[in-house]
Scaffold this active site. Structure first.
Site, PDB file in Angstrom:
ATOM      1  N   ALA A  26      17.432  34.439  21.146  1.00 14.74           N
ATOM      2  CA  ALA A  26      18.529  34.223  22.105  1.00 14.74           C
ATOM      3  C   ALA A  26      19.472  35.249  21.722  1.00 14.74           C
ATOM      4  O   ALA A  26      20.334  36.106  22.959  1.00 14.74           O
ATOM      5  CB  ALA A  26      19.222  33.226  22.385  1.00 14.74           C
ATOM      6  N   ARG A  56      23.478  45.946  16.929  1.00 13.93           N
ATOM      7  CA  ARG A  56      22.703  46.554  16.261  1.00 13.93           C
ATOM      8  C   ARG A  56      21.949  47.634  16.591  1.00 13.93           C
ATOM      9  O   ARG A  56      21.661  48.973  16.175  1.00 13.93           O
ATOM     10  CB  ARG A  56      23.177  46.131  14.528  1.00 13.93           C
ATOM     11  CG  ARG A  56      24.662  46.376  14.430  1.00 13.93           C
ATOM     12  CD  ARG A  56      24.949  45.836  12.964  1.00 13.93           C
ATOM     13  NE  ARG A  56      24.316  44.588  13.133  1.00 13.93           N
ATOM     14  CZ  ARG A  56      23.465  45.009  11.190  1.00 13.93           C
ATOM     15  NH1 ARG A  56      23.736  46.019  10.077  1.00 13.93           N
ATOM     16  NH2 ARG A  56      23.423  44.377  10.046  1.00 13.93           N
ATOM     17  N   TYR A 103      13.772  32.221  12.691  1.00 13.03           N
ATOM     18  CA  TYR A 103      14.600  33.384  13.460  1.00 13.03           C
ATOM     19  C   TYR A 103      12.891  34.174  14.005  1.00 13.03           C
ATOM     20  O   TYR A 103      12.482  34.817  13.089  1.00 13.03           O
ATOM     21  CB  TYR A 103      15.371  33.981  12.756  1.00 13.03           C
ATOM     22  CG  TYR A 103      16.403  33.568  12.215  1.00 13.03           C
ATOM     23  CD1 TYR A 103      16.557  31.886  12.436  1.00 13.03           C
ATOM     24  CD2 TYR A 103      17.441  34.153  10.743  1.00 13.03           C
ATOM     25  CE1 TYR A 103      18.348  32.023  12.071  1.00 13.03           C
ATOM     26  CE2 TYR A 103      18.684  33.251  10.760  1.00 13.03           C
ATOM     27  CZ  TYR A 103      18.798  32.051  11.254  1.00 13.03           C
ATOM     28  OH  TYR A 103      19.798  31.683  10.893  1.00 13.03           O
ATOM     29  N   ASN A 138      21.209  31.844   2.159  1.00 14.49           N
ATOM     30  CA  ASN A 138      20.918  31.062   3.280  1.00 14.49           C
ATOM     31  C   ASN A 138      19.712  32.028   4.342  1.00 14.49           C
ATOM     32  O   ASN A 138      20.349  33.712   4.169  1.00 14.49           O
ATOM     33  CB  ASN A 138      22.086  30.506   4.292  1.00 14.49           C
ATOM     34  CG  ASN A 138      20.564  30.183   5.193  1.00 14.49           C
ATOM     35  OD1 ASN A 138      19.802  29.658   5.730  1.00 14.49           O
ATOM     36  ND2 ASN A 138      21.565  30.067   6.416  1.00 14.49           N
ATOM     37  N   ASN A 152      17.676  44.016  11.938  1.00 12.57           N
ATOM     38  CA  ASN A 152      18.489  44.618  12.724  1.00 12.57           C
ATOM     39  C   ASN A 152      19.410  45.751  13.071  1.00 12.57           C
ATOM     40  O   ASN A 152      20.744  45.745  14.202  1.00 12.57           O
ATOM     41  CB  ASN A 152      20.445  43.701  11.980  1.00 12.57           C
ATOM     42  CG  ASN A 152      20.088  42.574  11.852  1.00 12.57           C
ATOM     43  OD1 ASN A 152      20.453  41.313  12.196  1.00 12.57           O
ATOM     44  ND2 ASN A 152      20.593  42.487   9.868  1.00 12.57           N
ATOM     45  N   LYS A 154     -12.089  51.175  29.677  1.00  9.06           N
ATOM     46  CA  LYS A 154     -11.163  50.743  29.876  1.00  9.06           C
ATOM     47  C   LYS A 154     -12.105  48.937  30.896  1.00  9.06           C
ATOM     48  O   LYS A 154     -13.172  49.449  31.057  1.00  9.06           O
ATOM     49  CB  LYS A 154     -10.122  50.948  30.572  1.00  9.06           C
ATOM     50  CG  LYS A 154      -8.979  49.669  31.086  1.00  9.06           C
ATOM     51  CD  LYS A 154      -8.286  50.170  32.634  1.00  9.06           C
ATOM     52  CE  LYS A 154      -9.905  49.358  33.403  1.00  9.06           C
ATOM     53  NZ  LYS A 154      -8.838  48.932  34.469  1.00  9.06           N
ATOM     54  N   TYR A 181     -14.828  58.712  31.335  1.00 17.21           N
ATOM     55  CA  TYR A 181     -14.158  57.837  31.215  1.00 17.21           C
ATOM     56  C   TYR A 181     -15.113  56.830  32.284  1.00 17.21           C
ATOM     57  O   TYR A 181     -16.017  56.766  33.019  1.00 17.21           O
ATOM     58  CB  TYR A 181     -12.940  58.321  32.113  1.00 17.21           C
ATOM     59  CG  TYR A 181     -12.627  56.661  32.784  1.00 17.21           C
ATOM     60  CD1 TYR A 181     -11.799  56.046  31.551  1.00 17.21           C
ATOM     61  CD2 TYR A 181     -12.650  56.424  33.771  1.00 17.21           C
ATOM     62  CE1 TYR A 181     -11.042  55.003  32.550  1.00 17.21           C
ATOM     63  CE2 TYR A 181     -11.652  55.174  34.619  1.00 17.21           C
ATOM     64  CZ  TYR A 181     -11.128  54.324  33.125  1.00 17.21           C
ATOM     65  OH  TYR A 181     -10.090  52.791  33.901  1.00 17.21           O
ATOM     66  N   TYR A 210     -10.567  54.208  40.583  1.00 18.70           N
ATOM     67  CA  TYR A 210      -9.423  53.239  41.553  1.00 18.70           C
ATOM     68  C   TYR A 210      -9.054  53.953  42.858  1.00 18.70           C
ATOM     69  O   TYR A 210      -9.552  55.207  42.661  1.00 18.70           O
ATOM     70  CB  TYR A 210      -7.880  53.454  40.480  1.00 18.70           C
ATOM     71  CG  TYR A 210      -6.971  52.982  41.198  1.00 18.70           C
ATOM     72  CD1 TYR A 210      -6.365  52.052  41.522  1.00 18.70           C
ATOM     73  CD2 TYR A 210      -5.948  54.462  41.296  1.00 18.70           C
ATOM     74  CE1 TYR A 210      -5.323  51.564  42.083  1.00 18.70           C
ATOM     75  CE2 TYR A 210      -4.777  53.725  41.619  1.00 18.70           C
ATOM     76  CZ  TYR A 210      -4.549  52.867  41.816  1.00 18.70           C
ATOM     77  OH  TYR A 210      -2.915  52.474  42.741  1.00 18.70           O
TER      78      TYR A 210
HETATM   79  C1  UD1 Z   1      22.129  33.298   9.761  1.00 18.24           C
HETATM   80  C2  UD1 Z   1      23.155  31.932   9.547  1.00 18.24           C
HETATM   81  C3  UD1 Z   1      23.283  32.186   7.912  1.00 18.24           C
HETATM   82  C4  UD1 Z   1      21.912  32.899   7.227  1.00 18.24           C
HETATM   83  C5  UD1 Z   1      21.672  34.217   7.420  1.00 18.24           C
HETATM   84  C6  UD1 Z   1      20.015  35.048   7.606  1.00 18.24           C
HETATM   85  C7  UD1 Z   1      24.166  30.116  10.819  1.00 18.24           C
HETATM   86  C8  UD1 Z   1      25.717  29.625  11.386  1.00 18.24           C
HETATM   87  N1  UD1 Z   1      23.846  31.635  10.132  1.00 18.24           N
HETATM   88  O1  UD1 Z   1      23.885  34.501  10.353  1.00 18.24           O
HETATM   89  O2  UD1 Z   1      23.531  31.380   6.981  1.00 18.24           O
HETATM   90  O3  UD1 Z   1      22.312  34.077   5.683  1.00 18.24           O
HETATM   91  O4  UD1 Z   1      21.587  33.662   9.233  1.00 18.24           O
HETATM   92  O5  UD1 Z   1      19.944  36.146   8.468  1.00 18.24           O
HETATM   93  O6  UD1 Z   1      23.367  29.725  10.638  1.00 18.24           O
HETATM   94  N2  UD1 Z   1      21.045  33.852  18.080  1.00 18.24           N
HETATM   95  C9  UD1 Z   1      20.192  32.832  19.444  1.00 18.24           C
HETATM   96  N3  UD1 Z   1      21.230  32.548  19.536  1.00 18.24           N
HETATM   97  C10 UD1 Z   1      22.519  32.215  19.371  1.00 18.24           C
HETATM   98  C11 UD1 Z   1      22.630  33.078  17.752  1.00 18.24           C
HETATM   99  C12 UD1 Z   1      22.364  33.200  17.195  1.00 18.24           C
HETATM  100  O7  UD1 Z   1      19.037  32.598  19.440  1.00 18.24           O
HETATM  101  O8  UD1 Z   1      23.633  31.597  19.757  1.00 18.24           O
HETATM  102  C13 UD1 Z   1      19.234  33.894  17.413  1.00 18.24           C
HETATM  103  C14 UD1 Z   1      19.784  34.987  16.858  1.00 18.24           C
HETATM  104  O9  UD1 Z   1      19.147  36.035  17.750  1.00 18.24           O
HETATM  105  C15 UD1 Z   1      18.728  35.572  15.591  1.00 18.24           C
HETATM  106  C16 UD1 Z   1      19.278  34.242  14.366  1.00 18.24           C
HETATM  107  O10 UD1 Z   1      19.323  33.643  16.009  1.00 18.24           O
HETATM  108  O11 UD1 Z   1      17.271  35.710  15.290  1.00 18.24           O
HETATM  109  C17 UD1 Z   1      20.223  34.350  13.064  1.00 18.24           C
HETATM  110  O12 UD1 Z   1      21.266  34.831  14.091  1.00 18.24           O
HETATM  111  P1  UD1 Z   1      22.446  35.125  13.650  1.00 18.24           P
HETATM  112  O13 UD1 Z   1      23.657  35.260  14.549  1.00 18.24           O
HETATM  113  O14 UD1 Z   1      22.025  36.851  13.428  1.00 18.24           O
HETATM  114  O15 UD1 Z   1      22.761  35.316  12.616  1.00 18.24           O
HETATM  115  P2  UD1 Z   1      23.788  35.482  11.500  1.00 18.24           P
HETATM  116  O16 UD1 Z   1      25.269  35.860  11.166  1.00 18.24           O
HETATM  117  O17 UD1 Z   1      23.050  36.769  10.740  1.00 18.24           O
HETATM  118 CA    CA Z   2      21.643  38.113  10.971  1.00 17.29          CA
END
Ligand code: UD1
Ligand code: CA
Length: 447
Positions: free
Chosen positions: A13, A18, A106, A170, A227, A334, A349, A370
Site C-alpha cells: 500500500a 523516494r 512485502y 528484521n 526504495n 501479434k 505484419y 484494424y
Molecule cells: C519495516 C519494518 C522494519 C524492517 C523493514 C524492512 C515495521 C514497523 N517495520 O520498516 O522492522 O526492518 O520494514 O524493510 O514493520 N506498508 C503498507 N501499509 C502501511 C505501511 C507499509 O502496505 O501502512 C507496506 C509498504 O508498502 C512496504 C512494507 O509495508 O511494502 C514496509 O513498509 P515500510 O514503510 O517500508 O517499512 P519500514 O519503515 O521500512
Molecule cells: Ca522499507
C-alpha cells in the site's frame, strides 16, 4: 515442504515516495513484470490457500496488475497508510475462518527465495520472523534475541544506542498462526516514534502472552527492498545475472548472455539458442531446440521446437509459432497462430491471423486487421502462397493451396486452390522510357 495450510498477505500500500514517481512503487518493473509479481511468485511456491494483496496508493492500478499476474489473489484496500500492522489488519477480514499459518511479505522485496519461505512457514514457533545479519544495519528494525528466543523487535526510530548496535535485522517477512495474529493485530497501538501501528510489535505481545517467537535467518541479498530508482536498476542487474545463469545451467546456448534480457516467467528449453541482444518481455516460452537470432523482442508468445525467429523480429502477445516455423527479419506477429512449417521471411505484419501449415508469406505482406474501430481476422489455409506485398484486408480468408498475386489488395475471400489478383493490369509503352529520360536531361541542361 510446509505442513498445513498457508495464507499469504503481501503488503503493497505504500507510496514509495523516494521513487519520485506517479506510479505506485510496486508497479515499477523488474524482470519485465511489476515488482509485486515477484513477491507473489515467491509466495505462490508455498501453495497458499489464499493470497491477499494490501493495496493503497494507486490501489486500482495495483489491483489491475495483480489480476493480470495472479488472477486468484484478492485485494484488501488500505485507504490510509497507518503502518504495517494496520495494513495486515485490513487483510484479516478476508481470512475469516482460515485457521492455518499466515505469511506476510512485502510487495517491494522481490528476492525472497522459495527455500527461505518454506523454512519460515514450516517453523513451529507461534510467531516466526525472517531476519538477516546486515552489513550496514542502517534504519532496519532490530531483532532482540534473549536466551535463544526472539524477545521483541525494536524499530530504528525507537531504539536506544545499545539496540542500534544489534546487527540482526528484521526483513519484514513474518509467519504466525492465523488465530493468534488476529488477536495480536487487534491489540496493536501506535504509541511510538512514528505514530504507526507496527506489525513488528506482535512479537513482544506474543511473548507477553506466553507464546513462542523465533527467528529464521537468510542471506541479506534476499531481503533487498526497492526504495529508489537506483536500487531498482541495481536489482534489475542482479535479477538478470541470476536468470541468465539459470538459463545457461538449464542447457540454453547464449552467445553473449550479458546482452539477453529475461523476464521473471521466461521459459527457455534445453538446446535452444539465443542470439545477442534479445529481449524477453513477460509470458514467453521457447521450446527446446528453437533458435532466436540477434535483436529480437518477444512478449506473451510461444515458440515451438525447431522454429527460427529473427534477426530483428518482434513477437507480440498471442503469437503462437508451431514447429519449424520460420519468422525472419523485420517481421511482427501479434495474436496469430502460425501452424507447423509456415515461412514468413521478411518485412511483414501478421495480426489476428491463423496461417495454415507450410503456407509461405511473401515479403511485405500485411494483414490489415484494424479498420479504425474493430479488429478483424485473417485466415490463410495450409500450403497457401501469399505473394509479396499482399494487403489482406480483414476479415478475409485465403483458402488452402491458394495464391495471391504480388502487390494485391485482397478484399474478398480466395477459395481453395484459386489465385486471387487484386491489382491494376500493367501497361507497357515501347520506347517511352528512353524518351522521358532524354526530355528530363535536356530540361536540366537548360537550367
Ligand atoms: C519495516 C519494518 C522494519 C524492517 C523493514 C524492512 C515495521 C514497523 N517495520 O520498516 O522492522 O526492518 O520494514 O524493510 O514493520 N506498508 C503498507 N501499509 C502501511 C505501511 C507499509 O502496505 O501502512 C507496506 C509498504 O508498502 C512496504 C512494507 O509495508 O511494502 C514496509 O513498509 P515500510 O514503510 O517500508 O517499512 P519500514 O519503515 O521500512
Ligand atoms: Ca522499507
Amino acid at each position: 515442504m510446509t505442513e498445513g495450510s498457508v495464507a499469504l498477505i503481501v503488503l503493497a500500500a505504500g507510496q514509495g515516495s523516494r521513487m519520485l514517481s506517479d506510479l505506485p512503487k510496486v508497479l515499477h518493473r523488474l524482470g519485465g513484470v511489476p515488482l509485486v509479481a515477484h513477491a507473489l511468485a515467491a509466495g505462490r511456491t508455498l501453495e497458499p490457500e489464499q493470497v491477499i494483496v494490501v493495496a493503497g496508493h494507486g490501489g486500482e492500478a495495483v489491483a489491475k496488475a495483480v489480476a493480470k499476474f495472479d488472477p486468484d489473489a484478492q485485494i484488501a484496500m488500505q485507504h490510509e497508510q497507518l503502518g504495517t500492522g494496520h495494513a495486515v489488519a485490513q487483510a484479516l477480514p478476508l481470512l475469516e475462518g482460515f485457521e492455518g499459518r499466515v505469511v506476510v511479505l512485502y510487495g517491494d522485496t522481490p528476492f525472497i527465495g522459495a527455500d527461505t519461505l518454506a523454512a519460515l512457514a514450516s517453523h513451529t514457533a507461534d510467531v516466526v520472523v525472517l531476519g538477516f545479519e546486515a552489513a550496514d544495519p542502517g534504519r532496519y528494525g532490530r531483532l532482540v534475541v534473549k536466551g535463544g528466543a526472539l524477545d521483541r523487535i525494536v524499530e530504528f526510530k525507537d531504539a536506544d544506542a545499545a539496540t542500534r548496535g544489534i546487527a540482526l535485522c528484521n526483513s519484514g517477512v513474518m509467519a504466525a498462526d492465523a488465530g493468534l495474529l488476529r488477536d495480536l493485530v487487534g491489540r496493536l497501538g501506535n504509541d511510538n516514534a512514528a505514530g504507526e501501528y507496527y506489525l513488528t510489535d506482535v512479537v513482544a505481545l506474543a511473548r507477553a502472552a506466553g507464546r513462542s517467537a523465533a527467528v529464521v535467518t537468510c542471506d541479506e541479498a534476499e531481503t533487498l527492498g526497492i526504495n529508489t530508482r537506483a536500487e531498482l536498476a541495481a536489482a534489475e542487474a542482479q535479477f538478470q545475472t541470476r536468470k541468465r545463469a539459470e538459463a545457461l545451467e538449464d542447457g540454453v546456448t547464449m552467445a553473449d548472455p550479458g546482452t539477453v534480457w529475461l523476464a521473471l516467467d521466461t521459459v527457455v528449453g534445453r538446446d535452444a539458442i539465443i542470439g545477442q541482444n534479445v529481449v524477453f518481455g513477460p509470458g514467453v516460452t521457447i521450446e527446446s531446440g528453437a533458435e532466436i537470432l540477434p535483436f529480437c523482442h518477444l512478449e506473451g508468445c510461444h515458440v515451438s521446437a525447431g522454429a527460427t525467429v529473427g534477426p530483428f523480429a518482434r513477437l507480440r502477445p498471442g503469437a503462437e509459432l508451431g514447429g519449424d516455423v520460420h519468422v525472419g527479419n523485420f517481421v511482427e506477429v501479434k495474436n496469430s497462430v502460425l501452424d507447423e512449417g509456415v515461412k514468413v521471411g521478411h518485412l511483414t505484419y501478421l495480426g489476428d491471423a491463423h496461417i495454415g501449415e507450410r503456407a509461405n508469406i511473401g515479403a511485405g505482406t500485411v494483414t490489415c486487421n484494424y479498420d479504425g474501430v474493430g479488429k478483424h481476422r485473417t485466415e490463410i489455409g495450409a500450403d497457401a502462397f501469399i505473394g509479396s506485398d499482399t494487403m489482406l484486408v480483414a476479415p478475409v480468408r485465403v483458402g488452402a493451396r491458394a495464391m495471391t498475386g504480388s502487390g494485391s489488395v485482397i478484399t474478398e475471400d480466395v477459395p481453395d486452390d484459386a489465385l486471387g489478383l487484386g491489382r491494376s493490369r500493367q501497361v507497357t509503352k515501347a520506347g517511352l522510357g528512353t524518351r522521358i529520360m532524354q526530355a528530363l536531361r535536356a530540361a536540366k541542361e537548360k537550367r
